[in-house]
Motif scaffolding. Structure first.
Motif, PDB file in Angstrom:
ATOM      1  N   GLU A 174       0.834  -1.214   0.000  1.00  0.00           N
ATOM      2  CA  GLU A 174       0.000   0.000   0.000  1.00  0.00           C
ATOM      3  C   GLU A 174       0.865   1.259   0.000  1.00  0.00           C
ATOM      4  O   GLU A 174       0.572   2.226  -0.699  1.00  0.00           O
ATOM      5  CB  GLU A 174      -0.913   0.034   1.239  1.00  0.00           C
ATOM      6  N   LYS A 217       2.063   2.146  -3.288  1.00  0.00           N
ATOM      7  CA  LYS A 217       1.003   2.642  -4.170  1.00  0.00           C
ATOM      8  C   LYS A 217       0.653   4.095  -3.879  1.00  0.00           C
ATOM      9  O   LYS A 217       0.156   4.802  -4.747  1.00  0.00           O
ATOM     10  CB  LYS A 217      -0.264   1.793  -3.992  1.00  0.00           C
ATOM     11  N   THR A 218       0.879   4.516  -2.640  1.00  0.00           N
ATOM     12  CA  THR A 218       0.375   5.835  -2.259  1.00  0.00           C
ATOM     13  C   THR A 218       1.463   6.865  -1.985  1.00  0.00           C
ATOM     14  O   THR A 218       1.225   8.055  -2.094  1.00  0.00           O
ATOM     15  CB  THR A 218      -0.509   5.702  -1.003  1.00  0.00           C
ATOM     16  N   GLU A 219       2.667   6.408  -1.617  1.00  0.00           N
ATOM     17  CA  GLU A 219       3.744   7.370  -1.349  1.00  0.00           C
ATOM     18  C   GLU A 219       4.884   7.118  -2.320  1.00  0.00           C
ATOM     19  O   GLU A 219       5.110   6.004  -2.746  1.00  0.00           O
ATOM     20  CB  GLU A 219       4.350   7.146   0.037  1.00  0.00           C
ATOM     21  N   ARG A 225       5.436   4.305  -8.241  1.00  0.00           N
ATOM     22  CA  ARG A 225       4.100   4.437  -7.658  1.00  0.00           C
ATOM     23  C   ARG A 225       3.032   4.024  -8.668  1.00  0.00           C
ATOM     24  O   ARG A 225       2.081   3.320  -8.351  1.00  0.00           O
ATOM     25  CB  ARG A 225       3.861   5.872  -7.188  1.00  0.00           C
ATOM     26  N   ALA A 275       0.547   0.909  -8.071  1.00  0.00           N
ATOM     27  CA  ALA A 275      -0.896   1.148  -7.976  1.00  0.00           C
ATOM     28  C   ALA A 275      -1.670   0.287  -8.972  1.00  0.00           C
ATOM     29  O   ALA A 275      -2.773  -0.188  -8.686  1.00  0.00           O
ATOM     30  CB  ALA A 275      -1.189   2.626  -8.193  1.00  0.00           C
TER      31      ALA A 275
END
Lengths: 729, 509
Positions: B412, B415-417, B478, B482
């Protein structure tokens, strides 16, 4: 993938000529137009080249440095051997050297903690690793050339000033424990380990296993003391190869290590091992396989044995290649195995093992054993190595000899080994000559001398079901129990308000798991009829047990044994027993133990949850065979019971307590495991239970019938009036 | 240094030149001058890398056929043929090929009769037994012609080492090392074995392969997990087939199956051989021409048509097993030739490379729930769209679920940072250093070059790939994370410890 032939690596040295000489090659047969039969191809002579010789320098403090330039790639690689290993650790602390080997690198130094070292090295793609073997301990460095000076500083710091941070010790211990927990998952690992125990003895450092108890005893102070005792420049040989100039590197190393004071001489006794294995068949039962792993052998020889050259030729002919006897006969001709190996093993400072091993489907276990025995008998006497086999084996060794020195890494590694074990300088040059001198008679002689059909310790690991013949065809079978000894029950930690609170909360779940407070509290009596299997020194017995307990303190037990019926009853402060013609009051200790056994039943325990004498604390989490459990420690009137309750539904999967063994005798750890839970009159009752005593399986029980709150006649718990009063029991 | 001849001086200068080339310490040595590519008319490609460190050389023949080319009924065949490629030719491994050929034909006939009878809906047991005995006798008769393991023996007696081969989902690779004065012998053997392999001892070798399956897949917990995992992760594409083959297929494959497979896929245009070590292109090329041109051109093999459709639902398998827990999850991704492949390599470095990696620090160092946690790309192969695999070995007393949750949390984050600058720099530094370190052995280089040339069409990719890693950005990571680490794209497999007795493993044949 076919099995690889691994080449024997021997330490070698060449006469010290430093140039890289190339002789002109004799013209190739490229002028011929026809494709040849391979036998007719003429080979140019091998171009001679002189192997670079490492330079050896002994520093004043005793450190020995070996230097070898290699300018092909912009790398520098360093290997240090330190004179210590698991061979010198005390048996009670088995695993000390291994933990030391890991945490030496990971545990940080006085100036740089472990994480900072990891960041420093990995951002430069540099590698520093340490590890301990049995006879030697290693520290290695690999660095890009331009980073080497900095990396060397960090390496030196690690070498000399490790602090063994406790957190890193915990990580290493975790890894060791995982290794222990998983050591029965791979059949080859089981086979190798148990075989080494059979040959060297289970207590020898060459065979012994680390256990939870030994790992648990290792402290940070132990690691610091180990370092202090053994890590000193006079116990270190340092080999460096790569893209540098010898004089400059030597200078750098002297600056880094020259001022390090030598340590005291330490002389440890050499590791012990059995002088002979016990011949015979041994068996480890493992059901989750479709093959048997088979191994057989005994002690081998040491590297400095003058017969080593003939033995090398023997090994090549016996099991060293795809055309050797083992491969050819057992795999190719008989199709019994994919993997089959064997040979007379050697080691530098202790004997290796002679062994042959193979894996084969369960249905050909005996066929496999017979095939190996046939090969052993043949090579050692009935069909000794032939002149052709010996010639072929020698040719193979000699023609591939160049691969002993085809890289600077290999050359340096061998030099380090020889330096470490004190082997002579001209060993390589002599080695080749000595192989050339080996005759067919020599090989036959050493086969007879070092391979003994009648001394074989044999071991099979695998299932029983499906074997083509029972193993006792080969003699009395010793069953080896590989059950991993459980971690010793930790001493009960002092209860804290938090652990008590959490204990109560979890125990409430336990009550739910038993059927709920209502059902639990309305229990007054329980009658069970069970089939029990009991292991005793006298053998295994199948028993029928008819038991009734009436809370809080009445028990009646009738046991049907092959020797007749035993009746035992307890009624509060009174107890009675009858077995055959013998009858009389129960000794107080036994009566008390039976009373305790009532409350150790979670159903009875749950009823006491509001007693002032009852206390339960939460002590942690543990998984039982994949089911996460809360672990509780319950005490009642001074007695302790440990419980594992499933987090999901509160079912008690296991209990543990200390008590005398089933046949009396000193107290030990009883562990009861429960399964097959069924609902009976609102209560959840396990229909299957298995008990171990000090780790060994003792009994297993299956309930055939259970009645909750049966009508209870007081007479059940009353000793017969007709007995002789005041019996001397 | 005193060269004995002009030729020797030239050779020595070449050796020095190779070693002296790195301009800056971090740069990879320039190989344009020491690598030659030579393709024969029949399509067989040779890559020759001159590296005269010692008078030895290694080679790797990379055949562009693996278990992905198999179909149900013949799984295990690519690997089976690999075993057959050591059995010899009409000139190697036999006392009298003329007589042997007749005997081998008889083996195939008797097998066909036995096989036909035993597969009948209601076989006649007595007849099956008789036919089986006839087949066994035919094998014994054929065996009398054999000079056992002669192919291996020749290599062995001539100083060959590391003799072996490997079959995977994508390819079959054959390799060994020899003293360099035996180059012509090598050319003869390597061309002979693919020009005219003889399928002798086929059924015996079939038994050996079954044992290999029992050893690798059936009797080891990780083997069981991997097989269940790939067969679950793939609905359509043959990456879902085990390389070693299903036991029932191994019990059924015939010599005719193997011959058909060999004729279809072992064509020169499907083969790349890399030779690394003390060889000179000018000297070896005439030898290559003479020996390897004998292999007929053949037809281009068929292309694999099946494409794995997008996964639309998470798949989970739990294997009850007496051994300790292991946890794995994998996500579908593109082939190794996809432009995003370097991004996946970068992700692996960040997640899984060393003690600074995210999985190590979280699962092993901080939470102490696992003793090993790692990630890798290209499972079970890389030529076709494959899987990104993340796995953990739980610490004693800890569960698969704990590792799962921690792994998910780390995915996660990706995917987000964005990853940090330090992490990105480390990816690139390590990629370069790994390449430098991989150039240290002839055999390793030979395998890399042959594989690279086949997969990417150019051996230079082995060295240029580093540049692609250099171009990876934090945003790339990223974006790719994602798109990939998504629940419906996920297959989960784990070993769950249970000690109840279970049904027999494998098919017990």
């Amino acid at each position: 993938m076919r099995e690889r032939k691994t080449m024997r690596i021997t330490a070698i040295r060449f006469p010290a000529v430093l140039a890289f000489i190339i002789c002109a090659a004799v013209g190739l047969s490229s002028l011929h137009a026809q494709v040849k039969d391979w036998k007719k191809i003429k080979f140019p002579s091998m171009r001679t080249f002189t192997v670079p010789q490492p330079e050896r320098v002994a520093l004043d403090n005793g450190m020995v440095v070996l230097l070898l330039e290699d300018h092909e790639l912009p790398l520098v690689e360093l290997t240090a051997r330190i004179r210590t290993g698991s061979g010198v650790e005390p048996a009670a602390k088995a695993g000390l050297a291994s933990i030391f080997g890991q945490v030496w690198r990971t545990g940080g130094t006085k100036t740089m903690n472990g994480d900072a070292i990891d960041d420093f090295l990995e951002s430069r793609a540099a590698v520093v690793e340490t590890g301990a073997g049995i006879s030697a301990t290693f520290a290695t460095v690999s660095s890009l050339k331009e980073d080497f000076p900095e990396v060397l500083k960090v390496f030196s710091d690690i070498l000399r000033n490790p602090v063994f941070d406790q957190e890193k010790i915990d990580i290493a211990v975790n890894l060791e424990k995982a290794g222990i927990a998983r050591r029965n998952d791979d059949p080859t690992e089981i086979m190798q380990r148990e075989f080494d125990k059979l040959v060297y003895g289970p207590d020898s450092p060459y065979a012994r296993t680390t256990e939870y108890a030994t790992i648990g005893s290792i402290t940070r102070d132990d690691l610091l003391a180990f370092h202090k005792k053994y890590v000193a420049p006079n116990r270190i040989i340092l080999g460096v190869r790569g893209d540098f100039v010898r004089a400059e590197m030597l200078d750098q190393l002297k600056k880094t290590f020259g001022a390090w004071a030598a340590g005291p001489a330490v002389k440890d006794p050499p590791p012990v091992y059995r002088t002979s294995a016990t011949p015979g068949m041994n068996f480890v039962r493992k059901d989750d396989m479709t093959q048997s792993n088979i191994i057989m052998g005994h002690l081998g020889i040491e590297e400095n044995n003058p017969d080593i050259f003939a033995v090398e030729v023997l090994n090549e002919a016996f099991g060293g290649s795809f055309s050797a006897r083992l491969f050819n006969n057992v795999r190719t001709k008989k199709g019994l195995a994919y993997r089959v190996r064997g040979g007379v093993g050697s080691d530098f400072d202790h004997p290796g093992t002679f062994n042959t091993f193979m894996t084969t489907k369960v249905e050909t276990t005996a066929a496999g054993i017979d095939a190996l025995l046939e090969e052993i008998s043949a090579i050692a006497g009935t069909k000794p190595p032939t002149a052709e086999e010996v010639a072929r084996a020698k040719e193979s060794i000699l023609e591939s000899f160049v691969f002993n020195y085809d890289s600077t890494a290999e050359i340096l590694g061998q030099q380090l080994t020889y330096e470490y074990y004190g082997f002579p300088l001209d060993y390589l040059a002599k080695y080749r000559e000595n192989i050339e001198k080996v005759t067919t008679e020599d090989v036959a002689r050493v086969a007879k001398k070092y391979i003994h059909r009648d001394q074989l310790a044999m071991l099979v690991v695998g299932p029983v079901k499906g074997q083509d013949k029972p193993l006792d065809t080969y003699g009395k079978v010793a069953a080896i129990d590989i059950t991993i000894p459980e971690p010793a029950a930790a001493a009960a930690p002092a209860a804290t308000p938090a652990s008590l609170k959490q204990g109560r909360e979890v125990f409430a779940k336990v009550v739910d798991g038993l059927g709920g407070a209502g059902a639990v509290d309305s229990l007054t009596a329980l009658k069970t009829l069970s089939d029990m299997t009991l292991n005793t020194p006298g053998g295994q017995f199948a028993l029928k047990v008819d038991a009734t307990f009436a809370l809080p303190d009445r028990v009646r037990q009738e046991v049907a044994t092959p020797m007749g019926q035993i009746v035992m009853l307890v009624n509060g402060a009174e107890g009675y027993m009858k077995q055959g013609p013998n009858e009389g009051p129960l000794p107080p200790a036994q009566r008390e133990e039976i009373l305790r056994s009532i409350w150790r039943n979670p159903l009875a325990l749950a009823q006491r949850r509001d007693d002032s004498a009852f206390q339960v604390q939460y002590v942690g989490e543990e998984s039982i065979e994949g089911t996460p459990c809360d672990v509780l420690l319950a005490t009642l009137n001074g007695d302790t019971l440990k419980l594992w309750a499933s987090k999901a539904d509160g079912k008690v999967l296991r209990t543990q307590y200390r008590a005398p063994g089933a046949m009396g005798g000193p107290p030990g750890d009883h562990v009861m495991s429960f399964s097959d839970f069924r609902k009976v009159s609102g209560l959840t009752i396990p229909f299957k239970s298995e008990g171990t005593f000090d780790g060994k399986p003792q009994r297993s029980s299956v309930i055939q019938e259970v009645v909750v709150n049966p009508p209870v006649d007081a007479a059940l718990f009353t000793a017969p009036q007709a007995q002789a009063a005041g019996g001397s029991q | 240094m005193r060269p004995h001849s002009r030729r020797a001086a030239a050779l020595f200068a070449a050796a020095l030149l190779t070693a002296a080339l790195p301009a800056a310490a971090q740069d990879v040595p320039n190989l344009d001058k020491t690598v030659t590519v030579h393709t024969l008319e029949n399509g067989w490609t040779f890559i020759i890398y001159e590296r005269p460190v010692a008078p030895v050389f290694s080679f790797a023949t990379y055949v562009n056929v693996g278990s992905a080319q198999e179909v149900p009924g013949i799984t295990g065949l690519a690997h089976m043929f690999e075993h057959m490629a050591f059995k010899g030719t009409p000139n190697i491994g036999t006392r009298d090929f003329k007589g042997e050929k007749v005997a081998l034909d008889k083996v195939n006939e008797t097998y066909a009769a036995y096989d036909a009878e035993r597969r009948k809906a209601s076989p006649d047991a007595a007849k099956v037994k008789t036919l089986e005995q006839a087949w066994k006798k035919a094998q014994e008769d054929a065996d009398k012609f054999i000079v056992s393991n002669e192919f291996d023996d020749i290599i062995d007696r001539n100083g060959g080492v590391e003799l072996n081969a490997g079959t995977g989902a994508d390819s079959t690779t054959y390799f060994y090392s020899l003293p360099s004065n035996k180059a012509e012998l090598w050319a003869y053997l390597e061309s002979e074995r693919f020009l005219q392999p003889v399928f002798r001892e086929f059924y015996k070798e079939r038994d050996v392969v079954k044992e290999e399956r029992r050893m690798r897949t059936e009797s080891q917990p990780i083997g069981r997990l991997i097989e269940q995992f790939i067969t679950t992760a793939y609905n359509a594409h043959p990456y879902g087939q085990p390389v070693v083959g299903h036991m029932s297929d191994l019990d059924s494959i015939t010599v005719e199956d193997a011959e058909a497979f060999y004729r279809r896929y072992y064509v020169p245009s499907n083969m790349v051989t890399a030779i690394v070590g003390d060889v000179k292109a000018k000297e070896i090329i005439p030898i290559l021409d003479r020996y390897f041109s004998r292999v007929p051109k053949g037809e281009a093999p068929p292309q694999l048509r099946t494409v794995e459709p997008p996964q639309i639902a998470e798949k989970i398998i739990r294997i009850p097993d007496p051994s300790q827990p292991i946890y794995a999850e994998a996500y579908h991704k593109g082939a190794a030739t996809d432009p995003d492949e370097p991004v996946f390599d970068a992700i692996s470095d960040v997640l899984s490379n060393g003690r600074t990696s995210r999985l190590y620090r979280r699962l092993v160092r901080d939470d102490k729930i696992a003793v090993v946690a790692a990630a890798l790309t290209g499972f079970p192969g890389e030529k076709y769209p494959n899987l990104y695999l993340v796995y953990a070995v739980p610490a004693p007393g800890h569960t698969n679920e704990e590792s799962r949750d921690a792994i998910r949390a780390e995915l996660e984050r990706l995917k987000t940072e964005l990853i940090t600058d330090e992490e990105l720099a480390m990816v690139k530094t390590r990629a370069k250093a790994d390449l430098i370190r991989s150039m240290d052995t002839n055999l390793g280089l030979a395998v890399n070059l042959a594989e690279s040339h086949t997969l990417f069409g150019d051996w230079k990719n082995t060295f240029d790939y580093v540049k692609k890693i250099e171009a990876v950005t934090k945003e790339d990571i990223r974006r790719v994370a994602a798109a990939t680490f998504v629940e419906t794209n996920r297959t989960v497999g784990m070993i769950v410890t249970e000690t109840e007795a279970k049904p027999d493993k494998g098919s017990g044949q």
